[in-house]
Design a protein around this motif. Structure first.
Motif, PDB file in Angstrom:
ATOM      1  N   PHE A 191     -11.292   3.181  -1.755  1.00  0.00           N
ATOM      2  CA  PHE A 191     -10.470   3.004  -2.950  1.00  0.00           C
ATOM      3  C   PHE A 191      -9.033   3.448  -2.691  1.00  0.00           C
ATOM      4  N   ALA A 192      -8.861   4.522  -1.917  1.00  0.00           N
ATOM      5  CA  ALA A 192      -7.504   4.954  -1.544  1.00  0.00           C
ATOM      6  C   ALA A 192      -6.805   3.852  -0.746  1.00  0.00           C
ATOM      7  N   ALA A 193      -7.530   3.206   0.149  1.00  0.00           N
ATOM      8  CA  ALA A 193      -6.943   2.102   0.922  1.00  0.00           C
ATOM      9  C   ALA A 193      -6.597   0.918   0.017  1.00  0.00           C
ATOM     10  N   VAL A 194      -7.425   0.673  -0.998  1.00  0.00           N
ATOM     11  CA  VAL A 194      -7.149  -0.425  -1.932  1.00  0.00           C
ATOM     12  C   VAL A 194      -5.898  -0.116  -2.762  1.00  0.00           C
ATOM     13  N   VAL A 195      -5.736   1.143  -3.155  1.00  0.00           N
ATOM     14  CA  VAL A 195      -4.532   1.527  -3.900  1.00  0.00           C
ATOM     15  C   VAL A 195      -3.298   1.327  -3.025  1.00  0.00           C
ATOM     16  N   ILE A 196      -3.406   1.680  -1.752  1.00  0.00           N
ATOM     17  CA  ILE A 196      -2.290   1.478  -0.828  1.00  0.00           C
ATOM     18  C   ILE A 196      -1.979  -0.015  -0.696  1.00  0.00           C
ATOM     19  N   ALA A 197      -3.014  -0.828  -0.610  1.00  0.00           N
ATOM     20  CA  ALA A 197      -2.799  -2.277  -0.524  1.00  0.00           C
ATOM     21  C   ALA A 197      -2.150  -2.812  -1.796  1.00  0.00           C
ATOM     22  N   GLY A 198      -2.571  -2.291  -2.937  1.00  0.00           N
ATOM     23  CA  GLY A 198      -1.958  -2.720  -4.198  1.00  0.00           C
ATOM     24  C   GLY A 198      -0.492  -2.339  -4.281  1.00  0.00           C
ATOM     25  N   LEU A 199      -0.163  -1.129  -3.827  1.00  0.00           N
ATOM     26  CA  LEU A 199       1.248  -0.725  -3.811  1.00  0.00           C
ATOM     27  C   LEU A 199       2.052  -1.583  -2.836  1.00  0.00           C
ATOM     28  N   GLY A 200       1.435  -1.932  -1.720  1.00  0.00           N
ATOM     29  CA  GLY A 200       2.117  -2.818  -0.766  1.00  0.00           C
ATOM     30  C   GLY A 200       2.371  -4.195  -1.354  1.00  0.00           C
ATOM     31  N   ALA A 201       1.401  -4.705  -2.111  1.00  0.00           N
ATOM     32  CA  ALA A 201       1.585  -6.007  -2.758  1.00  0.00           C
ATOM     33  C   ALA A 201       2.674  -5.937  -3.823  1.00  0.00           C
ATOM     34  N   LYS A 202       2.691  -4.849  -4.587  1.00  0.00           N
ATOM     35  CA  LYS A 202       3.738  -4.685  -5.593  1.00  0.00           C
ATOM     36  C   LYS A 202       5.102  -4.582  -4.930  1.00  0.00           C
ATOM     37  N   SER A 203       5.161  -3.861  -3.831  1.00  0.00           N
ATOM     38  CA  SER A 203       6.414  -3.722  -3.104  1.00  0.00           C
ATOM     39  C   SER A 203       6.878  -5.071  -2.544  1.00  0.00           C
ATOM     40  N   ALA A 204       5.929  -5.862  -2.052  1.00  0.00           N
ATOM     41  CA  ALA A 204       6.292  -7.184  -1.530  1.00  0.00           C
ATOM     42  C   ALA A 204       6.736  -8.110  -2.653  1.00  0.00           C
ATOM     43  N   TYR A 205       6.073  -8.026  -3.799  1.00  0.00           N
ATOM     44  CA  TYR A 205       6.431  -8.883  -4.921  1.00  0.00           C
ATOM     45  C   TYR A 205       7.826  -8.558  -5.444  1.00  0.00           C
ATOM     46  N   ALA A 206       8.130  -7.264  -5.526  1.00  0.00           N
ATOM     47  CA  ALA A 206       9.439  -6.848  -6.027  1.00  0.00           C
ATOM     48  C   ALA A 206      10.504  -6.856  -4.943  1.00  0.00           C
ATOM     49  N   ARG A 207      10.087  -7.042  -3.705  1.00  0.00           N
ATOM     50  CA  ARG A 207      10.997  -6.985  -2.553  1.00  0.00           C
ATOM     51  C   ARG A 207      11.785  -5.675  -2.557  1.00  0.00           C
ATOM     52  N   ASP A 208      11.000  -4.577  -2.735  1.00  0.00           N
ATOM     53  CA  ASP A 208      11.584  -3.244  -2.815  1.00  0.00           C
ATOM     54  C   ASP A 208      10.760  -2.310  -1.938  1.00  0.00           C
ATOM     55  N   SER A 209      11.426  -1.454  -1.171  1.00  0.00           N
ATOM     56  CA  SER A 209      10.717  -0.549  -0.268  1.00  0.00           C
ATOM     57  C   SER A 209      10.517   0.842  -0.874  1.00  0.00           C
ATOM     58  N   PHE A 210      10.624   0.976  -2.178  1.00  0.00           N
ATOM     59  CA  PHE A 210      10.512   2.266  -2.842  1.00  0.00           C
ATOM     60  C   PHE A 210       9.135   2.903  -2.634  1.00  0.00           C
ATOM     61  N   TYR A 211       8.081   2.109  -2.574  1.00  0.00           N
ATOM     62  CA  TYR A 211       6.721   2.629  -2.519  1.00  0.00           C
ATOM     63  C   TYR A 211       6.241   2.973  -1.110  1.00  0.00           C
ATOM     64  N   PHE A 212       7.010   2.703  -0.079  1.00  0.00           N
ATOM     65  CA  PHE A 212       6.554   2.979   1.282  1.00  0.00           C
ATOM     66  C   PHE A 212       6.262   4.450   1.538  1.00  0.00           C
ATOM     67  N   PRO A 213       7.108   5.390   1.135  1.00  0.00           N
ATOM     68  CA  PRO A 213       6.747   6.804   1.347  1.00  0.00           C
ATOM     69  C   PRO A 213       5.501   7.221   0.565  1.00  0.00           C
ATOM     70  N   ILE A 214       5.325   6.665  -0.614  1.00  0.00           N
ATOM     71  CA  ILE A 214       4.132   6.972  -1.410  1.00  0.00           C
ATOM     72  C   ILE A 214       2.891   6.443  -0.706  1.00  0.00           C
ATOM     73  N   MET A 215       2.991   5.260  -0.130  1.00  0.00           N
ATOM     74  CA  MET A 215       1.872   4.691   0.611  1.00  0.00           C
ATOM     75  C   MET A 215       1.533   5.550   1.826  1.00  0.00           C
ATOM     76  N   LEU A 216       2.548   6.072   2.491  1.00  0.00           N
ATOM     77  CA  LEU A 216       2.325   6.926   3.654  1.00  0.00           C
ATOM     78  C   LEU A 216       1.602   8.210   3.260  1.00  0.00           C
ATOM     79  N   VAL A 217       2.012   8.823   2.180  1.00  0.00           N
ATOM     80  CA  VAL A 217       1.368  10.052   1.719  1.00  0.00           C
ATOM     81  C   VAL A 217      -0.078   9.771   1.297  1.00  0.00           C
ATOM     82  N   LEU A 218      -0.308   8.673   0.604  1.00  0.00           N
ATOM     83  CA  LEU A 218      -1.676   8.324   0.215  1.00  0.00           C
ATOM     84  C   LEU A 218      -2.558   8.063   1.432  1.00  0.00           C
TER      85      LEU A 218
END
Length: 107
Positions: free
Chosen positions: A46-73
Motif C-alpha cells: 500500500f505504501a508503494a501504491v501511495v508512492i505511485a499515486g503521488l507520482g501520477a499526480k506529479s506527472a499529471y500536474a507536471r510538478d516535481s513538488f511530491y518527489f521528496p515526499i515520495m522518497l521519504v515514503l
C-alpha cells in the motif's frame, strides 16, 4: 492541447484508475488477511501504491513538488518491511529439540 498531450492525459488517468483499484484491493487484503504477515505485506505494498499515486499526480500536474515526499515514503516503507521481517524471523525461529543433540541420524 495537442495530440500527444491528450494521449499523456488519457494514459495518466488510466494509471490513476489502476492505482485506485489496487489501493481498494489492498485495503480488502488488510482487513481480511488470513495472517498478520499478509496484513503487513499488504501495508507495505500500500505504501508503494501511495508512492505511485503521488507520482501520477506529479506527472499529471507536471510538478516535481511530491518527489521528496515520495522518497521519504519509500524509505519508511523499506524500514517498515525490514522491521517486520526481523520481527517475524525472531518470532518464527525454529527451536532445537530437546534430547536430540547426541542422536544423529547418520553414521
Amino acid at each position: 492541447m495537442s495530440g500527444p498531450e491528450n494521449v499523456d492525459r488519457v494514459l495518466i488517468t488510466a494509471g490513476v484508475v489502476l492505482v485506485v483499484v489496487a489501493g481498494a484491493l489492498l485495503l480488502v487484503r488488510v482487513s481480511r488477511g488470513p495472517s498478520m504477515l499478509d496484513r503487513a505485506i499488504a501495508l507495505d505494498v500500500f505504501a508503494a501504491v501511495v508512492i505511485a499515486g503521488l507520482g501520477a499526480k506529479s506527472a499529471y500536474a507536471r510538478d516535481s513538488f511530491y518527489f521528496p515526499i515520495m522518497l521519504v515514503l519509500a524509505f519508511l516503507g523499506f524500514t517498515g518491511s525490514v522491521g517486520i521481517a526481523r520481527f517475524i524471523a525472531v518470532r518464527d525461529k525454529p527451536q532445537p529439540r530437546r534430547g536430540s543433540a547426541g542422536k544423529g541420524g547418520r553414521g
